[in-house]
Design a protein around this motif. Structure first.
Motif, short mmCIF file in Angstrom:
data_model
loop_
_atom_site.label_atom_id
_atom_site.label_comp_id
_atom_site.label_asym_id
_atom_site.label_seq_id
_atom_site.Cartn_x
_atom_site.Cartn_y
_atom_site.Cartn_z
N LYS A 44 96.00 -27.90 30.98
CA LYS A 44 94.72 -27.19 31.46
C LYS A 44 93.56 -27.54 30.56
O LYS A 44 92.34 -27.96 30.95
CB LYS A 44 94.80 -26.05 31.99
N CYS A 47 92.38 -31.21 30.27
CA CYS A 47 91.60 -31.23 31.16
C CYS A 47 90.12 -31.06 31.15
O CYS A 47 89.12 -31.60 31.31
CB CYS A 47 91.96 -30.83 32.52
N GLU A 48 90.21 -29.66 30.41
CA GLU A 48 88.69 -29.20 30.21
C GLU A 48 88.04 -29.83 29.35
O GLU A 48 86.58 -30.29 29.28
CB GLU A 48 88.88 -27.69 29.89
N ALA A 50 88.42 -33.10 28.57
CA ALA A 50 87.98 -34.46 29.13
C ALA A 50 86.86 -34.08 29.93
O ALA A 50 85.82 -35.03 29.94
CB ALA A 50 89.11 -34.75 29.90
N LEU A 51 86.67 -32.90 30.82
CA LEU A 51 85.60 -32.71 31.43
C LEU A 51 84.41 -32.72 30.69
O LEU A 51 83.05 -33.27 30.97
CB LEU A 51 85.64 -31.59 32.32
#
Length: 135
Positions: A44, A47-48, A50-51
């Motif tokens: 998670k 992913c954050e 990467a965002l």
């Protein structure tokens, strides 16, 4: 009556259930729950990250675009040249532009109605196909 317990892709035999070899200790039990939750948290967080990177890249790209692209528009009454769409009868020295035309109106930004010799054209022309003409 004998049975075989299948865990994942490996089979656990009945005597292994009583003896509990290291393979059974490492695979089964609640000890695996915490590392799995940690792995999910790491995923998670990745992913954050990467965002956030994607958002900063998009902002930098927008700033670069706004810096390099020159915004232009025409007013009613301006003289302009129009890009010739057809290649019929053209050679390498023939002009790519025809005109001059007068701009009669603009139904929306970037689209213009043209007029030449008091003949108004009903279709609109995009800003990309037009160029300012200087008399």
């Amino acid at each position: 009556m004998s049975f075989v317990l299948v865990y994942g892709s490996e089979a656990i035999l009945p005597y292994e259930l009583k003896v509990k070899p290291t393979r059974v200790h490492l695979v089964g039990g609640t000890d695996q729950e915490l590392p799995r939750i940690d792995d999910l948290n790491v995923i998670k967080e990745a992913c954050e990250v990467a965002l956030v990177r994607e958002a900063t890249y998009q902002q930098a790209l927008r700033r670069l675009y706004e810096k390099t692209v020159k915004k232009r528009s025409f007013k009613v009454g301006n003289l302009i040249l129009r890009l010739i769409q057809s290649n019929v009868g053209k050679n390498k020295v023939s002009s790519k532009w025809e005109g001059p035309y007068h701009i009669v109106g603009s139904p929306r930004p970037g689209a213009y109605y043209l007029e030449k010799d008091d003949i108004a054209y009903s279709n609109t022309w995009n800003l990309v196909q037009l160029r300012r003409s200087y008399p």
